[in-house]
Structure formats: C-alpha cells, structure tokens
Design a protein around this motif. Sequence first.
Motif, mmCIF file in Angstrom:
data_model
loop_
_atom_site.group_PDB
_atom_site.id
_atom_site.type_symbol
_atom_site.label_atom_id
_atom_site.label_comp_id
_atom_site.label_asym_id
_atom_site.label_seq_id
_atom_site.Cartn_x
_atom_site.Cartn_y
_atom_site.Cartn_z
ATOM 1 N N MET A 1 0.813 -1.194 0.000
ATOM 2 C CA MET A 1 0.000 0.000 0.000
ATOM 3 C C MET A 1 0.859 1.261 0.000
ATOM 4 S SD MET A 1 -2.853 1.361 -0.200
ATOM 5 C CE MET A 1 -4.433 0.854 0.354
ATOM 6 N N THR A 2 2.006 1.197 0.617
ATOM 7 C CA THR A 2 2.899 2.353 0.650
ATOM 8 C C THR A 2 3.349 2.719 -0.753
ATOM 9 O OG1 THR A 2 3.662 1.748 2.847
ATOM 10 C CG2 THR A 2 5.050 3.272 1.601
ATOM 11 N N LYS A 3 3.679 1.709 -1.541
ATOM 12 C CA LYS A 3 4.111 1.958 -2.920
ATOM 13 C C LYS A 3 2.985 2.633 -3.708
ATOM 14 C CE LYS A 3 5.990 -0.373 -6.977
ATOM 15 N NZ LYS A 3 6.382 -1.654 -7.553
ATOM 16 N N THR A 4 1.756 2.187 -3.534
ATOM 17 C CA THR A 4 0.609 2.780 -4.228
ATOM 18 C C THR A 4 0.427 4.235 -3.824
ATOM 19 O OG1 THR A 4 -0.489 0.648 -4.371
ATOM 20 C CG2 THR A 4 -1.891 2.593 -4.584
#
Length: 72
Positions: A1-4
């Motif tokens: 989710m961090t990458k998104t």
Amino acid sequence: MTKTMTFAALHFSVAFTVTYLLTGSLLVGGAVALVEPAINTVVFYFHEKVWKRYDAKKKHTLSTSSSVIHSH
C-alpha cells in the motif's frame, strides 16, 4: 500500500507541476492534479479488464495449438 500511495503522490505532483508550468495557474494546476489521476485510474481499470481478456484468449489459443501439435 505504501508503494501505491507514493505513486499516487508522485502522479498528483507531476500533473500539478506540468499544468502549472503550462498555464501559470494554481487553480488550474490543482484541478488537473485532482481530475486527471482520478480519470486515469478509471481508464486503467478498464485497460486491465481488456488486457486480462486478451491474455486469456492468447493463452487459450496457445494451449489449443499446442494440443494440436502434440496429438499428431
């Protein structure tokens, strides 16, 4: 989710910066930074659906032609 989330922030930043540099307007830059990524997300969803259908059809064609080759 961090990458998104980091990608979304980057996308908003690029949309805002490019539009601001082209127009000189903070309002237009902000509007484009909100609208363009939202529309792009919807377009990407449908792109993925079409791509998955294409991929499944391709795999089916390959498996069909492979079974024909092996049956001879």
